[in-house]
Design a protein around this motif. Structure first.
Motif, PDB file in Angstrom:
ATOM      1  N   ILE A 152       0.843  -1.199   0.000  1.00 27.53           N
ATOM      2  CA  ILE A 152       0.000   0.000   0.000  1.00 27.53           C
ATOM      3  C   ILE A 152       0.881   1.253   0.000  1.00 27.53           C
ATOM      4  N   GLY A 153       1.930   1.225   0.787  1.00 24.24           N
ATOM      5  CA  GLY A 153       2.895   2.316   0.742  1.00 24.24           C
ATOM      6  C   GLY A 153       2.630   3.420   1.752  1.00 24.24           C
ATOM      7  N   TRP A 154       3.632   4.287   1.877  1.00 22.27           N
ATOM      8  CA  TRP A 154       3.597   5.355   2.881  1.00 22.27           C
ATOM      9  C   TRP A 154       2.445   6.314   2.645  1.00 22.27           C
ATOM     10  N   LEU A 155       1.878   6.764   3.737  1.00 20.22           N
ATOM     11  CA  LEU A 155       0.868   7.829   3.748  1.00 20.22           C
ATOM     12  C   LEU A 155      -0.391   7.480   2.965  1.00 20.22           C
ATOM     13  N   ARG A 156      -0.508   6.239   2.531  1.00 20.10           N
ATOM     14  CA  ARG A 156      -1.710   5.861   1.803  1.00 20.10           C
ATOM     15  C   ARG A 156      -2.644   5.077   2.713  1.00 20.10           C
ATOM     16  N   ARG A 157      -3.922   5.303   2.485  1.00 19.15           N
ATOM     17  CA  ARG A 157      -4.907   4.660   3.347  1.00 19.15           C
ATOM     18  C   ARG A 157      -5.230   3.249   2.858  1.00 19.15           C
ATOM     19  N   ILE A 158      -5.750   2.462   3.783  1.00 12.94           N
ATOM     20  CA  ILE A 158      -6.239   1.141   3.416  1.00 12.94           C
ATOM     21  C   ILE A 158      -7.597   1.326   2.755  1.00 12.94           C
ATOM     22  N   ARG A 159      -7.752   0.792   1.561  1.00 17.97           N
ATOM     23  CA  ARG A 159      -8.982   1.033   0.814  1.00 17.97           C
ATOM     24  C   ARG A 159      -9.863  -0.222   0.765  1.00 17.97           C
ATOM     25  N   GLY A 160     -11.036  -0.038   0.205  1.00 17.15           N
ATOM     26  CA  GLY A 160     -11.997  -1.134   0.123  1.00 17.15           C
ATOM     27  C   GLY A 160     -11.436  -2.344  -0.590  1.00 17.15           C
TER      28      GLY A 160
ATOM     29  N   ALA B 179      -0.351   9.991  10.414  1.00 19.39           N
ATOM     30  CA  ALA B 179       0.259   9.748   9.103  1.00 19.39           C
ATOM     31  C   ALA B 179       0.938   8.379   9.048  1.00 19.39           C
ATOM     32  N   LEU B 180       1.515   7.959  10.164  1.00 20.31           N
ATOM     33  CA  LEU B 180       2.258   6.689  10.186  1.00 20.31           C
ATOM     34  C   LEU B 180       1.458   5.572  10.857  1.00 20.31           C
ATOM     35  N   PHE B 181       0.154   5.764  10.957  1.00 21.77           N
ATOM     36  CA  PHE B 181      -0.678   4.834  11.726  1.00 21.77           C
ATOM     37  C   PHE B 181      -0.520   3.390  11.250  1.00 21.77           C
ATOM     38  N   LYS B 182      -0.563   3.206   9.943  1.00 26.51           N
ATOM     39  CA  LYS B 182      -0.476   1.872   9.342  1.00 26.51           C
ATOM     40  C   LYS B 182       0.864   1.210   9.693  1.00 26.51           C
TER      41      LYS B 182
END
Lengths: 299, 314
Positions: A152-160, B179-182
């Motif tokens: 998914i990578g840095w600063l990216r959200r987990i998506r559907g 920002a680093l939560f994941k």
């Protein structure tokens, strides 16, 4: 002991007291010169490098050598069992090629002809016993999604679609109904299946699994075996540390016999001969293992 | 209900504080700042508690004292205003980083266990801090009494700029954590897997430590260095009783922290003799007590008594 004798086939019997010094002569190390060696009988295509190539890998804890000058090349798209007695260094082998255990010197460890850091996405690993906090506030589906975090990578959200991929992987291991359970609420076999799902979701080309069958219930065992075969059929290479030689005989293609060194590596039928097994297990072979090797020793 | 206490938007909150009869602008901002601080400690503390490194916060907190003292001496020596908040906090942060470095070195040498390393560092630097404070007192360099506020916190004596600084540092740490939560999640749950997926685990650990230092330093003025560990641990521990899902746990911890900060600071503003840090922590502790008993996920008396999961026979 004596009562067992009549039921044992002749070829097996003389193997038991095999002198330790004998071991060297049986050792068909890949690239070695040993006599009846089954040296890499499935040579990989010279153009595509093997999923894993190891050379000169040595690992020691204190003075004790756990792995001694390992030479190994895994064939592509095979279901590979890594077997050997307790303390043979099976887990250590997987952990050291992945850089989770510090090996000595400068061994060659190549995945698909490249260094680990360049091909991380193509490799998935499942440790023997997850050293995690089972009370951690995370649900089954979240654990599987974690397999995608690197991708998914840095600063990216987990998506559907990440969640859906995780749910699909859970479906494959028969755990979809328990997706929202806290991870500690599962049985040992179910936990293994969840971590297998986390490995599956990574869509790797090489799967390294450390004892996925240890201590699991029959249903989990069946599901895990089925999924590993499915991965192989889809073209992935699957290497599994295994204890049960009967199961290895039944459903694996390739076998690496390990006892601090690679004693043999090749198709299961050629590697798991009574002599080789007895030799690898220092002559102390449990009855069940002998049973497993017997049918093939007849021919 | 807790989530509504989360700070960001200043306008409606200021109106709300007006309604709470906090006419004094100073106090309003201080209470608001304490809310931000509580939110940040709750969020940052969540990961600290999950990684079982809560005692690290205690060591870092106590270790700020010599930094504060020496910064004070330095300011007095060059004739500047000796209680310039940013400089004192910078000194505090440097001392805390020194403490983190000492702990790391001791662990790297593998001669001392982590808990011992933490205690040794705490004792060493806090002791040094007390000596520096004593020296300042003896030298009589101006009015050193303000430094006591860094030990157990004070809202009533806080200036507007101090409060803004506190809120700013707190929000910075909170934003970085979000920002680093994941990455923090994976690192806390399964560091080995984090490494295999190519996360720079060592560097992320260092970042996490810096964030703890940031909120610790931010909280020195309102909560004080002795009790700041409580604000990092208690909201996070209380939140754990309400959910099994980390993002929700973190949100609860943020809310509980913010609520404790606001309520504690408000009480403290009314009764200026009472130490603000203690009041804030006591509010948080009350919430912890309630959560322990009634928390819907892991509380002792769960209302929704779920049937225990049927386990397969192995």
């Amino acid at each position: 002991m004596h009562s067992r004798a009549p039921s044992i086939d002749l070829p097996v019997q003389p193997a038991r007291p095999a002198p330790r010094g004998n071991r060297e002569s049986v050792q068909p190390i890949v690239g070695g010169q040993v006599g009846a060696a089954i040296t890499n009988p499935m040579p990989s295509d010279p153009i595509t490098p093997p999923p894993l190539r190891v050379s000169g890998l040595t690992l020691a804890y204190g003075d004790e050598r756990v792995l001694d000058d390992i030479q190994l090349e895994l064939p592509t798209s095979q279901l590979i069992a890594i077997v050997g007695p307790n303390g043979a260094g099976k887990s250590s082998l997987l952990r050291s090629v992945l850089g989770l255990a510090q090996s000595q010197g400068n061994p060659v460890v190549e995945f698909f002809g490249q260094r680990l850091t360049e091909v991380r996405r193509r490799i998935a690993f499942m440790p023997q016993r997850e050293r995690v906090d089972w009370n951690f506030p995370t649900r089954v589906v979240d654990v599987v999604t974690m397999g995608l975090y690197g991708e998914i990578g840095w600063l990216r959200r987990i998506r559907g679609h990440h969640r859906n991929a995780a749910l699909a992987a859970l479906e494959r291991v028969g755990m979809a109904e328990l997706a929202t359970r806290q991870i500690g609420e599962l049985s040992g076999g179910q936990q293994k299946r969840v971590f297998l799902a986390r490995t599956l979701v990574q869509g790797a080309d090489l799967f390294l699994l450390d004892e996925p069958f240890a201590g699991v219930d029959a249903r989990s065992e069946e599901i895990i075996a089925r999924e590993l075969q499915a991965l192989r059929d889809a073209g992935s290479t699957v290497a599994v540390v295994h204890h049960d030689l009967t199961a290895v005989r039944r459903s694996f293609d390739y076998c690496v016999l390990l006892n601090r060194r690679v004693l043999a590596a090749g198709p299961v039928a050629e590697v798991l001969t009574a002599e080789r097994v007895a030799d690898a297990y220092d002559g102390v072979v449990p009855l069940a293992l002998l049973d497993a090797t017997r049918p093939e020793t007849i021919d | 209900m807790f989530a509504t206490a989360t700070p960001p938007a200043p306008h409606p909150l200021t109106t709300a504080l007006d309604w709470l009869a906090l006419g004094d602008h100073n106090t309003q901002i201080a209470v608001l700042g304490a809310g931000c601080l509580g939110a940040a400690t709750g969020l940052v503390g969540t990961f600290l508690v999950l990684r079982r490194r809560a005692l690290m916060a205690d060591t870092l907190g106590h270790s700020t004292l010599p930094g504060i003292g020496l910064a004070f001496v330095l300011l007095a020596a060059i004739g500047a205003a000796p209680r310039s908040q940013p400089v004192l906090l910078l000194g505090a942060a440097m001392a805390a980083m020194l403490a983190a470095g000492l702990v790391a070195i001791m662990q790297r040498l593998r001669r001392v266990r982590e808990d011992a390393a933490l205690a040794i560092t705490l004792g060493c630097l806090f002791g040094l801090g007390l000596v520096v404070l004593g020296v300042i007192q003896q030298l009589g360099t101006g009015n050193a009494t303000g430094l006591d506020d860094f030990l157990d916190g004070s809202i009533a004596t806080m200036r507007v700029n101090d409060a803004w600084l506190m809120a700013g540092l707190a929000l910075l740490a909170a934003s970085a954590t979000i920002a680093l939560f994941k990455e923090f999640t994976l690192m806390a749950f399964d560091p080995e897997q984090a490494r295999l997926q190519g996360l720079p685990v060592r560097r992320l650990e260092a970042v996490q430590l810096v964030l703890v230092v940031l909120v610790t330093v931010a909280g020195l003025r309102a909560v004080g260095l002795i009790l700041i560990i409580a604000m990092l641990v208690i909201p996070a521990a209380a939140a754990r009783f309400w959910s099994n899902h980390l993002p929700r746990v973190a949100a609860f911890a943020t809310g509980i922290g913010a609520l404790s900060g606001i309520v504690g600071a408000w009480i403290s503003a009314q009764a200026s003799r009472l130490p603000a840090g203690a009041l804030i922590v006591l509010v948080a502790s009350s919430v912890f007590g309630l959560s322990l008993c009634f928390g819907s996920a892991r509380g002792i008396w769960r209302r929704t008594a779920r049937s225990s999961p049927t386990l397969e026979v192995i």
